[in-house]
Design an enzyme around this catalytic site. Sequence first.
Site, PDB file in Angstrom:
ATOM      1  N   LYS A 117      81.188  47.729 -60.779  1.00  0.00           N
ATOM      2  CA  LYS A 117      82.055  48.013 -59.626  1.00  0.00           C
ATOM      3  C   LYS A 117      83.507  48.177 -60.106  1.00  0.00           C
ATOM      4  O   LYS A 117      83.731  48.654 -61.210  1.00  0.00           O
ATOM      5  CB  LYS A 117      81.900  46.931 -58.558  1.00  0.00           C
ATOM      6  CG  LYS A 117      80.422  46.720 -58.195  1.00  0.00           C
ATOM      7  CD  LYS A 117      80.213  45.891 -56.972  1.00  0.00           C
ATOM      8  CE  LYS A 117      78.706  45.753 -56.727  1.00  0.00           C
ATOM      9  NZ  LYS A 117      78.392  45.023 -55.520  1.00  0.00           N
ATOM     10  N   HIS A 141      75.454  54.006 -53.378  1.00  0.00           N
ATOM     11  CA  HIS A 141      75.607  52.558 -53.244  1.00  0.00           C
ATOM     12  C   HIS A 141      76.118  52.243 -51.836  1.00  0.00           C
ATOM     13  O   HIS A 141      76.922  52.997 -51.278  1.00  0.00           O
ATOM     14  CB  HIS A 141      76.586  52.026 -54.305  1.00  0.00           C
ATOM     15  CG  HIS A 141      76.575  50.541 -54.373  1.00  0.00           C
ATOM     16  ND1 HIS A 141      77.267  49.769 -53.471  1.00  0.00           N
ATOM     17  CD2 HIS A 141      75.921  49.685 -55.188  1.00  0.00           C
ATOM     18  CE1 HIS A 141      77.034  48.491 -53.748  1.00  0.00           C
ATOM     19  NE2 HIS A 141      76.221  48.414 -54.788  1.00  0.00           N
ATOM     20  N   GLU A 198      78.287  50.321 -50.793  1.00  0.00           N
ATOM     21  CA  GLU A 198      79.755  50.261 -50.672  1.00  0.00           C
ATOM     22  C   GLU A 198      80.341  51.666 -50.558  1.00  0.00           C
ATOM     23  O   GLU A 198      81.319  51.882 -49.846  1.00  0.00           O
ATOM     24  CB  GLU A 198      80.340  49.497 -51.879  1.00  0.00           C
ATOM     25  CG  GLU A 198      80.045  48.003 -51.758  1.00  0.00           C
ATOM     26  CD  GLU A 198      79.896  47.273 -53.085  1.00  0.00           C
ATOM     27  OE1 GLU A 198      80.314  47.785 -54.134  1.00  0.00           O
ATOM     28  OE2 GLU A 198      79.321  46.152 -53.056  1.00  0.00           O
ATOM     29  N   GLU A 213      68.575  47.868 -52.268  1.00  0.00           N
ATOM     30  CA  GLU A 213      69.585  46.819 -52.190  1.00  0.00           C
ATOM     31  C   GLU A 213      69.851  46.479 -50.732  1.00  0.00           C
ATOM     32  O   GLU A 213      70.633  47.171 -50.066  1.00  0.00           O
ATOM     33  CB  GLU A 213      70.893  47.290 -52.838  1.00  0.00           C
ATOM     34  CG  GLU A 213      70.754  47.672 -54.285  1.00  0.00           C
ATOM     35  CD  GLU A 213      72.090  47.601 -55.016  1.00  0.00           C
ATOM     36  OE1 GLU A 213      72.183  46.821 -55.966  1.00  0.00           O
ATOM     37  OE2 GLU A 213      73.034  48.292 -54.604  1.00  0.00           O
ATOM     38  N   GLY A 248      76.359  40.626 -53.162  1.00  0.00           N
ATOM     39  CA  GLY A 248      77.567  39.823 -53.367  1.00  0.00           C
ATOM     40  C   GLY A 248      77.662  38.627 -52.428  1.00  0.00           C
ATOM     41  O   GLY A 248      78.720  38.015 -52.320  1.00  0.00           O
TER      42      GLY A 248
HETATM   43  P1  PGA Z   1      75.472  41.781 -56.597  1.00  0.00           P
HETATM   44  O1  PGA Z   1      75.635  43.368 -56.405  1.00  0.00           O
HETATM   45  O2  PGA Z   1      74.493  41.580 -57.732  1.00  0.00           O
HETATM   46  O3  PGA Z   1      76.840  41.278 -56.916  1.00  0.00           O
HETATM   47  O4  PGA Z   1      74.937  41.246 -55.309  1.00  0.00           O
HETATM   48  C1  PGA Z   1      74.554  44.233 -56.546  1.00  0.00           C
HETATM   49  C2  PGA Z   1      75.012  45.652 -56.310  1.00  0.00           C
HETATM   50  O5  PGA Z   1      75.811  45.873 -55.393  1.00  0.00           O
HETATM   51  O6  PGA Z   1      74.590  46.596 -57.020  1.00  0.00           O
END
Ligand code: PGA
Length: 252
Positions: A11, A96, A98, A168, A174
């Site tokens: 990230k 992703h 995000e 995911e 996170g």
């Molecule tokens: P995380 O993120 O392992 O920090 O939960 C996974 C991702 O967003 O790919």
Amino acid sequence: MRKNIVAGNWKMNKTLNEGIELAKELNDILSKNKPNCDVVIGTPFIHLAEVTKIVDKNIIGVSAQNCADKASGAYTGEVSAAMVKSTGADYVILGHSERRAYYGETDEILKNKVDLALENDLTPIFCIGEVLEERESEKHFDVVKSQIENGLFHLSSDEFSKIVLAYEPVWAIGTGKTASPEQAQEMHAFIRKTLAEKYGEEVADNTSILYGGSCKPSNAKELFANPDVDGGLIGGASLNAKDFHGIIVAFD
Ligand code: PGA
């Protein structure tokens, strides 16, 4: 047979020097302890060209976390799939949650990114997953299916066979809240069935489907032990070589 893959997603973390240090440390560890799976690190754009020089390509693949939805031209601040490829990277994380949530990436935009990635010989790691509200209202299967259909089902089966999927659940990213091994297996089996209906059993069986969301050394083994979970996309725990390696050894 499909590959097991552990992919890191750094990230927006690590300065250039910090990223180089982390890549070196990981490369050292894995040169001495050969992994039993494919390993990929997803770095910020500016790290790619340096990191590809540092790592042994036979052990660590390098990935971008995004690419532009246009091939080239007057798109200030964007980075094209061809530019990513020219750094020596071989993968690109697309879709992703995000990117979908904070940068307005729609299925239509992602479709273009997938096409450009494939045209430039990059392997897309295509992310899908529901938000908490969708799971609580039992829409998670529909949401994931439509993300796959809208983002990927325009591909021929030859093209599709180059895709890696990452499930995911957004509520697990996170947050420290991991999907249970049963929840992960249930969704991964559903995804594989969805792929089989469109492309046939063989393509579906050969597609790697990674799990992502608070995956760490303490839970990786039980997640990856599921028949349809072929590894992980790792955020937080990929920022530290020891933790990331602790996940890779889940395949030992
Ligand atoms: P995380 O993120 O392992 O920090 O939960 C996974 C991702 O967003 O790919």
